[in-house]
Enzyme design. Structure first.
Site, PDB file in Angstrom:
ATOM      1  N   GLU A 216      -8.566  14.895  14.582  1.00  0.00           N
ATOM      2  CA  GLU A 216      -7.609  15.137  13.494  1.00  0.00           C
ATOM      3  C   GLU A 216      -8.271  15.442  12.165  1.00  0.00           C
ATOM      4  O   GLU A 216      -7.659  16.109  11.323  1.00  0.00           O
ATOM      5  CB  GLU A 216      -6.587  14.001  13.360  1.00  0.00           C
TER       6      GLU A 216
ATOM      7  N   GLU B 226      -8.627   6.413  20.937  1.00  0.00           N
ATOM      8  CA  GLU B 226      -8.483   6.385  19.478  1.00  0.00           C
ATOM      9  C   GLU B 226      -9.676   7.075  18.789  1.00  0.00           C
ATOM     10  O   GLU B 226      -9.497   7.809  17.812  1.00  0.00           O
ATOM     11  CB  GLU B 226      -8.333   4.925  19.013  1.00  0.00           C
TER      12      GLU B 226
ATOM     13  N   ARG C  81      -1.973   0.078  -4.492  1.00  0.00           N
ATOM     14  CA  ARG C  81      -2.136  -1.208  -3.817  1.00  0.00           C
ATOM     15  C   ARG C  81      -0.807  -1.785  -3.334  1.00  0.00           C
ATOM     16  O   ARG C  81      -0.777  -2.804  -2.624  1.00  0.00           O
ATOM     17  CB  ARG C  81      -2.783  -2.223  -4.766  1.00  0.00           C
TER      18      ARG C  81
ATOM     19  N   TRP D  59       3.202  -5.340  -2.713  1.00  0.00           N
ATOM     20  CA  TRP D  59       3.230  -4.877  -1.322  1.00  0.00           C
ATOM     21  C   TRP D  59       3.615  -6.115  -0.530  1.00  0.00           C
ATOM     22  O   TRP D  59       2.815  -7.027  -0.354  1.00  0.00           O
ATOM     23  CB  TRP D  59       1.860  -4.347  -0.908  1.00  0.00           C
TER      24      TRP D  59
ATOM     25  N   LYS E 145       1.389  11.861   6.870  1.00  0.00           N
ATOM     26  CA  LYS E 145       1.117  10.433   7.071  1.00  0.00           C
ATOM     27  C   LYS E 145       2.213   9.789   7.915  1.00  0.00           C
ATOM     28  O   LYS E 145       1.947   8.951   8.766  1.00  0.00           O
ATOM     29  CB  LYS E 145       1.014   9.735   5.709  1.00  0.00           C
TER      30      LYS E 145
ATOM     31  N   ASN F 202      -1.706 -12.096  -5.937  1.00  0.00           N
ATOM     32  CA  ASN F 202      -2.056 -11.109  -4.919  1.00  0.00           C
ATOM     33  C   ASN F 202      -2.749 -11.846  -3.790  1.00  0.00           C
ATOM     34  O   ASN F 202      -3.736 -12.541  -4.040  1.00  0.00           O
ATOM     35  CB  ASN F 202      -3.005 -10.062  -5.538  1.00  0.00           C
ATOM     36  N   GLY F 203      -2.222 -11.721  -2.561  1.00  0.00           N
ATOM     37  CA  GLY F 203      -2.858 -12.404  -1.439  1.00  0.00           C
ATOM     38  C   GLY F 203      -1.860 -13.323  -0.758  1.00  0.00           C
ATOM     39  O   GLY F 203      -0.651 -13.148  -0.901  1.00  0.00           O
TER      40      GLY F 203
ATOM     41  N   LYS G 181      -9.333  10.290  16.248  1.00  0.00           N
ATOM     42  CA  LYS G 181      -9.891  10.293  14.889  1.00  0.00           C
ATOM     43  C   LYS G 181     -10.745  11.537  14.684  1.00  0.00           C
ATOM     44  O   LYS G 181     -10.646  12.207  13.662  1.00  0.00           O
ATOM     45  CB  LYS G 181     -10.770   9.051  14.634  1.00  0.00           C
TER      46      LYS G 181
ATOM     47  N   CYS H 155      -1.603  -6.413  -3.336  1.00  0.00           N
ATOM     48  CA  CYS H 155      -0.759  -6.106  -4.497  1.00  0.00           C
ATOM     49  C   CYS H 155      -1.695  -5.792  -5.657  1.00  0.00           C
ATOM     50  O   CYS H 155      -2.897  -6.031  -5.581  1.00  0.00           O
ATOM     51  CB  CYS H 155       0.093  -7.309  -4.880  1.00  0.00           C
TER      52      CYS H 155
ATOM     53  N   HIS I  24     -13.027  14.145  38.473  1.00  0.00           N
ATOM     54  CA  HIS I  24     -11.884  14.789  39.119  1.00  0.00           C
ATOM     55  C   HIS I  24     -11.482  16.086  38.423  1.00  0.00           C
ATOM     56  O   HIS I  24     -10.366  16.565  38.628  1.00  0.00           O
ATOM     57  CB  HIS I  24     -10.701  13.817  39.202  1.00  0.00           C
TER      58      HIS I  24
END
Ligand code: M6R
Length: 606
Positions: free
Chosen positions: A486, A479, A27, A73, A601, A99-100, A483, A2, A502
């Site tokens: 993209e 993955e 944030r 958040w 996104k 925050n946290g 990355k 946050c 193969h």
């Protein structure tokens, strides 16, 4: 994650606080609020983006020159007016923003409730206001200090008291906090960019410190009360650079946030090997009924699911399938009543993943969501929710959300495994200890970024790149390949190392880069056989391997090292050099890293 703000000075506080919150909105942005002292402390807050708060303030303004603010958040309690900060004790005389995460908030809340306290929100933060009020006898610093002594976790807290209108008091326990030094006025914020247009002179509050901010004075001490003498520094960043925390791109910033994100995702959820996941409520009967686990997701979330599949299979011995959500929804899947469907989505808004989850539910499965966004559609649709706590992810290329998803899956495996009796105490303890070490292992991996930069220089002009691995290493290879493609726009493919011969081996010729992930000790020799096959065709081999692996240098042209650790947890560290590799290749190629072409996104259409 946050954003928090504070102001003490001669000017009206509200516009200064709102302006700072706007700069901190990256944030968190599910609700916002401010508190301003003017005789009593007036609180205004609203669910939604900051503009909602601005509307509330226009209808019902606040006056005063001392105040605190927050942009949220959500972690505990969904976004809503009542869960928005600031939070007050029932008398309204003590007000906080936070925050946290307060890891022991359940216990603290129960204790306070037993004494008769009534809570106005579902947040962990409100507990702090109650605690400070409980200890307050005219000295805010002393009361904050006592509250901090009992509130465990990684957090930053700012408090004000009606009886001490000229000051705000804040503490830092890991979560960031800075003081901006003005002329006859002073500011507090979660980060420097929020204040750069107000001052260039800052005091960073370090972990374990308390700060008292008044208009003409700032006093820094440890939470325990020892004096701290710190020289302010002058920030030279420009505003845009500062918003990215000094990094050139959000992707770089988010990659480097991963140790903190892992800490936050674990925060308060592990007690020995016992796991507490507050929004996961599977009963013993639900657990017994699970015949198959169906993981549905897309993109990076699907790749997290590949790791989950292996972890669930190994630890729970439950057949686990990973399905592309967009395929699953048209497959007439053989889901049986009582099965567990795990839908994974950073945004919680991916249309295909939502549809797959609804389909699984319609077929009688219990749906458990792993998502980063509290209050997202997926979180509301699901029976159970396991929130990752990665904070807002701005870069289209997902990095920190992925590692947070992996951590969430390990926690889920630990929860299910201990509840069902699939995991004995020793294995559970080992996994729990391994999880607690991850932030440090990732931090150490990030310090070797120069290795990824050097490898990127060798790959920047390639046409095609192949990624290989076995078992969990294959999941990481998938993955890593995504990355790279993209953001660098290089053609890249990933496959199990054994599959290469193969067909794809026909494409491996002199100088073609092959990235091999080699962390799974029980598969190591088999993986090396594939490396030898590509080496024999002249491939340029980049390997991701443990520090202790002294064999790999004989086969690889470049080795990206990760610290030694548990093979089962290796995906969390092994992905980091591949994220850095992709980032640096794209950077060398001069691409728009945070917003790659053709991508969004969040894909909210089919
Ligand atoms: O929000 P979600 O996790 O559901 O998004 C799924 C994919 O669109 C996403 O992971 C995508 O693949 C990433 N941009 C890749 O970095």
């Amino acid at each position: 994650m946050c954003g928090i703000m504070g102001y003490v000075g001669p000017r009206p506080a509200a516009p200064i606080l709102v302006d700072g919150l706007r700069r901190l909105e990256y944030r968190g942005y599910d609700s916002a609020g401010i508190a301003v002292a003017n005789g009593t402390i007036a609180v205004r807050k609203a669910e939604g983006k900051l503009d909602r708060l601005v509307e509330v303030l226009a209808e019902d303004p606040v006056e005063g020159t001392v105040g605190i603010g927050h942009t949220r958040w959500a972690t505990h309690g969904p976004p809503s007016d009542r869960n928005a900060h600031p939070h007050a004790d029932p008398s309204g005389a003590i007000v906080v923003v936070h925050n946290g995460i307060i890891e022991n908030f359940h216990r603290l809340r129960d204790e306070l409730a037993a004494e008769g306290a009534e809570f106005a929100s579902e947040t962990d933060s409100e507990v702090l206001a109650h605690l400070i009020a409980r200890y307050y006898d005219g000295d805010l610093v002393a009361a904050v200090r006592r509250a901090a002594a009992v509130a465990e976790g990684a957090y930053a807290l700012v408090a004000m008291a009606e009886q001490e209108p000229g000051r705000i008091v804040a503490i830092r326990r890991i979560s960031p906090l800075v003081v901006g030094l003005g002329d006859g006025e002073n500011f507090l914020a979660s980060d420097i960019p929020a204040l750069l247009h107000r001052t260039r002179d800052f005091l960073v509050v370090e972990d374990g410190e308390l700060v008292v901010v008044e208009a003409e004075a700032v006093r820094l001490e440890t939470i325990e009360g020892a004096t701290v003498d710190r020289t302010p520094f002058r920030a030279e960043w420009d505003a845009e650079q500062a918003e990215k925390g000094g990094y050139d791109h959000f992707m770089a910033k988010e990659i480097h946030e991963q140790p903190t994100v892992i800490t936050e995702t674990l925060g308060g959820r592990l007690d020995g090997h016992r796991v507490h996941l507050e929004d996961v409520r599977l009963s013993e009967d639900d657990l017994r009924k699970i015949d198959t686990i169906w993981i549905t997701a897309c993109g990076t979330a699907l790749h997290a699911g590949l790791v989950g599949r292996e972890v669930f299979r190994r630890l729970l011995r439950i057949p686990t399938r990973v399905e592309y959500a967009h395929e699953f929804r048209y497959q007439e899947p053989l889901v049986r009543p009582g099965d567990l469907a795990v839908a994974i989505s950073q945004s919680g808004e991916t249309a295909d993943t939502l549809a797959a989850a609804r389909l699984a539910r319609g077929l009688g499965a219990r749906v458990l969501a792993i998502t980063n966004v509290v209050g997202s559609t997926l979180s509301r649709d699901a029976d159970d929710v396991l929130y990752t706590r990665a904070g807002p992810e701005i870069s289209v290329a997902s990095t920190k959300a992925y590692t947070a998803m992996l951590v969430a899956e390990y926690l889920l495996a630990l929860l299910l495994g201990t509840a069902r009796g699939d995991l004995d105490a020793e294995a559970a303890d080992r996994l729990a200890r391994g999880l607690e070490h991850l932030p440090d292992l990732v931090d150490r991996t990030l310090r070797r970024e120069d290795e990824a930069v050097a490898a990127a220089r060798r790959l920047v002009d390639a046409d095609d790149v192949y990624f290989i691995g076995r078992g969990l290493d294959h999941a990481v290879a998938m993955e890593g390949s995504l990355k790279l493609k993209e953001i660098s726009y290089l053609h890249s493919e990933a496959m199990p190392a054994g599959e290469l011969k193969h067909g794809t081996l026909a494409l491996v010729t002199e100088g073609v880069p092959v990235v091999v992930v080699a962390t799974q000790r029980h598969l190591y020799d088999k993986t090396l056989s594939a490396v030898q096959e590509v080496k024999a065709r002249g491939a340029f081999v980049v390997a991701v391997a443990y520090d202790a692996d002294d064999e790999i240098d004989r086969f690889a042209d470049v080795v990206l090292r990760i610290p030694d650790g548990e093979d089962l947890l290796a995906p969390v560290t092994a992905i980091v050099p591949l994220q850095l590799l992709a980032y640096h290749v794209a950077r060398l190629r001069g691409h728009d890293i945070d917003q790659p072409r053709n991508l969004a996104k969040s894909v909210t259409v089919e």
